[in-house]
Design an enzyme around this catalytic site. Structure first.
Site, PDB file in Angstrom:
ATOM      1  N   ASP A   1      -4.289   2.799  -3.054  1.00 25.51           N
ATOM      2  CA  ASP A   1      -5.018   3.777  -2.240  1.00 25.51           C
ATOM      3  C   ASP A   1      -6.167   4.418  -3.028  1.00 25.51           C
ATOM      4  O   ASP A   1      -6.478   4.006  -4.147  1.00 25.51           O
ATOM      5  CB  ASP A   1      -4.022   4.818  -1.716  1.00 25.51           C
ATOM      6  CG  ASP A   1      -4.337   5.301  -0.309  1.00 25.51           C
ATOM      7  OD1 ASP A   1      -5.509   5.232   0.107  1.00 25.51           O
ATOM      8  OD2 ASP A   1      -3.402   5.746   0.383  1.00 25.51           O
TER       9      ASP A   1
ATOM     10  N   ASP B   1      -7.852   5.535   8.418  1.00 24.73           N
ATOM     11  CA  ASP B   1      -6.522   5.227   8.944  1.00 24.73           C
ATOM     12  C   ASP B   1      -6.523   5.065  10.459  1.00 24.73           C
ATOM     13  O   ASP B   1      -7.195   5.813  11.183  1.00 24.73           O
ATOM     14  CB  ASP B   1      -5.548   6.346   8.593  1.00 24.73           C
ATOM     15  CG  ASP B   1      -5.052   6.259   7.168  1.00 24.73           C
ATOM     16  OD1 ASP B   1      -4.175   7.045   6.819  1.00 24.73           O
ATOM     17  OD2 ASP B   1      -5.541   5.403   6.398  1.00 24.73           O
TER      18      ASP B   1
END
Length: 676
Positions: A179, A234
Site C-alpha cells: 500500500d 478504493d
C-alpha cells in the site's frame, strides 16, 4: 485521482492524509528512513519475475470486513475451505489474501513483524501452511510507508523492506499487496522498486501488487517493477463507485499484458450494495479489462447467486485468456458502451454495457470488433451459455445497468447453431398508475438463417393489464426482418411509484427445428405527474440515481459511503435547508411529464471537504443539455443555475469531476426548485 473521505475507512488514511501525517512527523523532528535496511548484495533489477502471466484470482478480506474482529484465522481458513468445497479453486481462484490489521502495533525487539495474537493465535506461518495444504496460495499486506493505512498505525515496511520481505518468504507468503500510506513523501517509484528488489532477494516467487492508487500514473512505469498496480482509489459497494473506477481503468489498456496488469481494485460481488444485474456487469467488465479477480465478499455468508456469478467459467476464461489483452472501447455514446477484447484463439469478446437507468439498444458488427469478413459468425452468450449464428450484426437490448457478454468467432460451423434474435422495446416505459401506456416490441432476426414460427409475449407484474394490439407471431423472419407488436400496458390505479419488471419473451425455431426461447427484462417506472406550481425537486420521487461515493442524499450533503451520513448542505459558508447532496460522477433523474418549465438551484462544492473538490453541473431535458456551469471549486460561493425544461418528460441532473479526476468531489444541488 481518488475520493478521500474523512472518516475511519480505508481511504481515509491514504495519499493526501498520509502526506499531512508525514509533514507533522517531520515537523516534530521524527526520523524518516531515507533508504531501506541494507541488503548484501542487492540483486540486479528485473523487468519481470515470471509470475501472474494471467491476472491473479483469489480473495481479499478488506471489502467485507475492514479491520473488524471477524477478520481472523478462522475466517481465512474458512475461505480456503470454501474455495475447495464450492469449486472456486477449480474455476481458477488460488490466492487467499490477508489485508491490513493482521499485525501487532509494534515490531518485536529484533525489529520483526508479529501477528496479532487475538486474530492469529497460531501465527501467519500456521495459516499459510493450512492454505497451502488445500492446494492454494496465501497473500499478505503492508504499506510502503512507516505505518499501514489503518487508524491504529500498524508497522509499515519503509526502511524495513529486505527484513520484511524475507520474513514474508519464511512464512510461505505467495503474494504481497503493498500500500501507499504514511509514505513520508519518498518517491513512489523508488519505494516500490526497493520492495521489488527485496522480494527478488528472498528467492521465493511472490506476486507483487502495487497499491499506490494511481496517484503517480503507475501504468507508465510499474510494468518493470510489479505484477499489478492499482489505477484508482478504493472501490466501494455501490454502482457509482464501480462505474467511476471502470471508466478510469478502461483507457489504460495499452499498459496491460502477461505479468503486468492494470488493477481497478477488488470485486464487490455479493456484498449487497448492488443488484445481481449490476454485479454481473461488475464481473463482466473486470474480466473484459483483464483485471485481477479478487473476491471481496465473505463467502461464508454468500448466497447461490454470488457463487453463480463468481464461478462462471466462460466469463473467467475471458479474464484468464493467455494472450493477455485488456479490452478496448469501441464506443460509449449516451452511456451505451461497446468494449471488445481480442482472444488468443482469434475470437473476439464483445461487451455491450448499458450505463443508463433504462433499457437501451446497443450494437456493433463482427468486423468492427476486429473479425475478418465472413458469410456468418458463431456468437456465444457467456451468461446465457447459448450459441447462435449471426450474419455480422452484434446487437442487443441491454437492461438498465446490465451487460450482454458475447464471444464471436469466424467459425465455419456457424450453420449448426440457431439464428440470433434481438428483442427490442420502443416507446417510453414511464407509466402513470391507472392510465394506459403504449409500447412497441420487436423481435429481429440477426442470423444468416431464418427464424421460423416466431412468437412474442410481454408480461408484467401481478395485477397489471398487458394486451396485444397487433399480431404477436410470424411464420418466418429472414435475416434483418422483424416481428413488430404493439401493446397496451396499464398499471392498476393506486400503484406506488417505483420500478417494476416487464419481460419480453420470444420463441422461435431454427431451420433444423431447434426450439429457442429468448427473454429480456425491461424496467417500467410507475410515475406521478408533478404538482402544479413551484416546489422543491428534491421532494419528488427519483426515477434513477447514480453516485460516485455512497448514495444520493436528500436535503443533506453527500457525507460518506453510508446512507444518511451527510451534513447540512453548506457552500461557501452558506447553509441550505433543501436540495440534494451528491458526489461526482453523479446523475439523478426525475419524471416531469412534459408539464414543467424551469429548474433552478444554487450549486457548488460542499464545505465538508475543506479546500478539496472540483466539479461541474449540468441539467439535461430528455437527454439534451439545457444548462451547465464551468468548473466550480470549494473556494467559490454558491452559483445560481437556471434551466428551461419545457416539454421534457425526464429531467436529468448531472455532476462531473470538472475534468481533473475524482477526488473528494462533494457537490450540492442546494435550494433545488421546479416550476410546473
Amino acid at each position: 485521482m481518488r475520493h478521500l473521505p474523512t472518516r475511519t475507512t480505508r481511504t481515509s488514511h491514504r495519499g493526501v492524509i498520509g502526506a499531512l501525517l508525514a509533514g507533522l512527523l517531520c515537523t516534530a523532528g521524527a526520523t524518516v528512513p531515507a533508504v531501506a535496511d541494507s541488503p548484501a548484495p542487492a540483486p540486479a533489477p528485473q523487468a519481470g519475475n515470471g509470475l501472474a502471466l494471467t491476472p491473479p484470482m483469489g480473495f481479499n478480506n478488506w471489502n467485507s470486513t475492514h479491520c473488524r474482529a471477524e477478520f481472523n484465522e478462522a475466517m481465512v481458513k474458512g475461505i480456503a475451505d470454501i474455495f475447495v468445497e464450492k469449486g472456486l479453486k477449480d474455476a481458477g481462484y488460488q490466492y487467499v489474501n490477508l489485508d491490513d490489521c493482521w499485525a501487532k502495533p509494534q515490531r518485536n525487539a529484533d525489529g520483526k513483524l508479529e501477528a496479532d495474537p487475538q486474530r492469529f493465535p497460531n501465527g501467519i506461518r500456521s495459516v499459510a501452511d493450512y492454505v497451502h495444504s488445500k492446494g492454494l496460495k496465501i497473500g499478505i499486506y503492508t504499506s510502503a510507508g512507516t505505518k499501514t493505512c489503518d487508524s491504529v498505525g500498524l508497522p509499515g515496511a519503509l526502511g524495513h523492506e529486505y527484513s520484511d520481505a524475507q520474513q514474508f518468504a519464511d512464512w510461505g507468503i505467495d503474494y504481497l499487496k503493498y500500500d501507499n500510506c504514511n509514505n513520508q513523501g519518498v518517491d513512489a517509484k523508488q519505494r516500490y522498486t526497493t520492495m521489488r528488489d527485496a522480494l527478488a532477494a528472498t528467492g521465493r516467487p511472490i506476486v507483487y501488487s502495487i497499491c499506490e492508487w494511481g496517484e503517480n500514473k503507475p501504468w507508465e512505469w510499474a510494468g518493470e517493477i510489479g505484477n499489478l498496480w492499482r489505477t484508482t482509489g478504493d472501490i466501494n459497494d455501490s454502482w457509482g463507485s464501480m462505474l467511476s473506477i471502470m471508466k478510469q481503468n478502461l483507457p489504460l489498456a495499452a499498459a496491460a499484458g502477461p505479468g503486468h496488469w492494470n488493477d481497478p481494485d477488488m470485486l464487490e460481488v455479493g456484498n449487497g450494495g448492488m443488484t445481481d444485474t449490476e454485479y454481473r456487469t461488475h464481473f463482466s467488465m473486470w474480466s473484459v479489462m483483464a483485471a485481477p479477480l479478487l473476491i471481496g465478499s465473505d463467502l461464508r455468508k454468500a448466497g447461490p447467486e454470488t457463487f453463480e456469478i463468481l464461478s462462471n467459467h466462460e466469463v473467467i476464461a475471458v479474464d484468464q485468456d493467455p494472450l493477455g489483452k485488456q479490452g478496448a472501447v469501441l464506443s460509449s455514446t449516451g452511456g451505451r458502451w461497446v468494449v471488445t477484447k481480442e482472444m488468443q484463439d482469434g475470437s473476439r469478446v464483445v461487451a455491450l454495457f448499458n450505463e443508463t437507468g433504462s433499457a437501451q439498444r446497443i450494437s456493433t458488427t463482427a468486423e468492427a470488433a476486429g473479425l475478418p469478413k465472413a458469410t456468418a459468425y458463431t456468437m456465444r452468450d457467456l451468461w446465457e451459455h447459448t450459441t447462435y449464428n449471426t450474419a455480422g450484426s452484434v446487437s442487443a437490448t441491454v437492461p438498465a445497468h446490465g451487460t450482454v457478454l458475447l464471444r464471436i468467432a469466424a467459425d465455419r460451423k456457424w450453420a449448426a447453431h440457431p439464428p440470433a434474435v434481438e428483442l427490442g422495446l420502443n416507446g417510453s416505459p414511464l407509466v402513470e398508475a391507472g392510465r394506459t401506456a403504449a409500447l412497441t416490441t420487436t423481435v429481429t432476426d440477426l442470423g444468416r438463417t431464418p427464424a421460423t414460427k416466431v412468437s412474442a409475449a410481454l408480461t408484467g407484474p401481478s395485477g397489471w393489464r398487458v394486451k396485444a394490439a397487433s399480431p404477436t407471431g410470424s411464420p418466418a423472419l429472414p435475416t434483418g426482418r422483424a416481428l413488430t407488436t404493439r401493446w397496451q400496458v396499464t398499471a392498476p390505479a393506486g400503484t406506488a411509484t417505483g420500478t417494476y419488471d416487464l419481460t419480453l419473451t420470444a420463441r422461435y425455431r431454427s431451420p433444423a427445428g431447434t426450439r429457442v426461447r429468448s427473454t429480456v427484462p425491461f424496467r417500467a417506472h410507475v410515475v406521478v405527474a408533478p404538482p402544479a406550481g413551484t416546489g422543491y425537486l428534491s421532494d419528488l420521487p427519483q426515477l434513477s440515481a447514480a453516485n460516485g461515493w455512497g448514495p444520493v442524499e436528500k436535503d443533506t450533503s453527500n457525507g460518506e459511503s453510508r446512507a444518511g451520513d451527510g451534513n447540512p448542505l453548506t457552500i461557501g459558508g452558506a447553509v441550505f435547508a433543501k436540495g440534494l447532496g451528491v458526489h461526482a460522477d453523479s446523475a439523478v433523474e426525475f419524471y416531469t411529464g412534459g408539464a414543467c418549465s424551469t429548474v433552478t438551484a444554487q450549486v457548488g462544492v460542499d464545505d465538508e471537504k475543506g479546500a478539496k473538490g472540483t466539479v461541474a453541473f449540468e441539467v439535461r431535458a430528455d437527454g439534451t443539455k439545457v444548462a451547465s456551469t464551468g468548473v466550480l471549486t470549494n473556494a467559490m460561493p454558491a452559483q445560481p443555475l437556471s434551466a428551461d425544461v419545457s416539454g421534457a418528460q425526464v429531467v436529468r441532473l448531472v455532476v462531473t469531476d470538472g475534468g481533473d479526476g475524482v477526488d473528494s468531489d462533494h457537490a450540492d444541488w442546494a435550494d433545488l426548485r421546479i416550476t410546473c
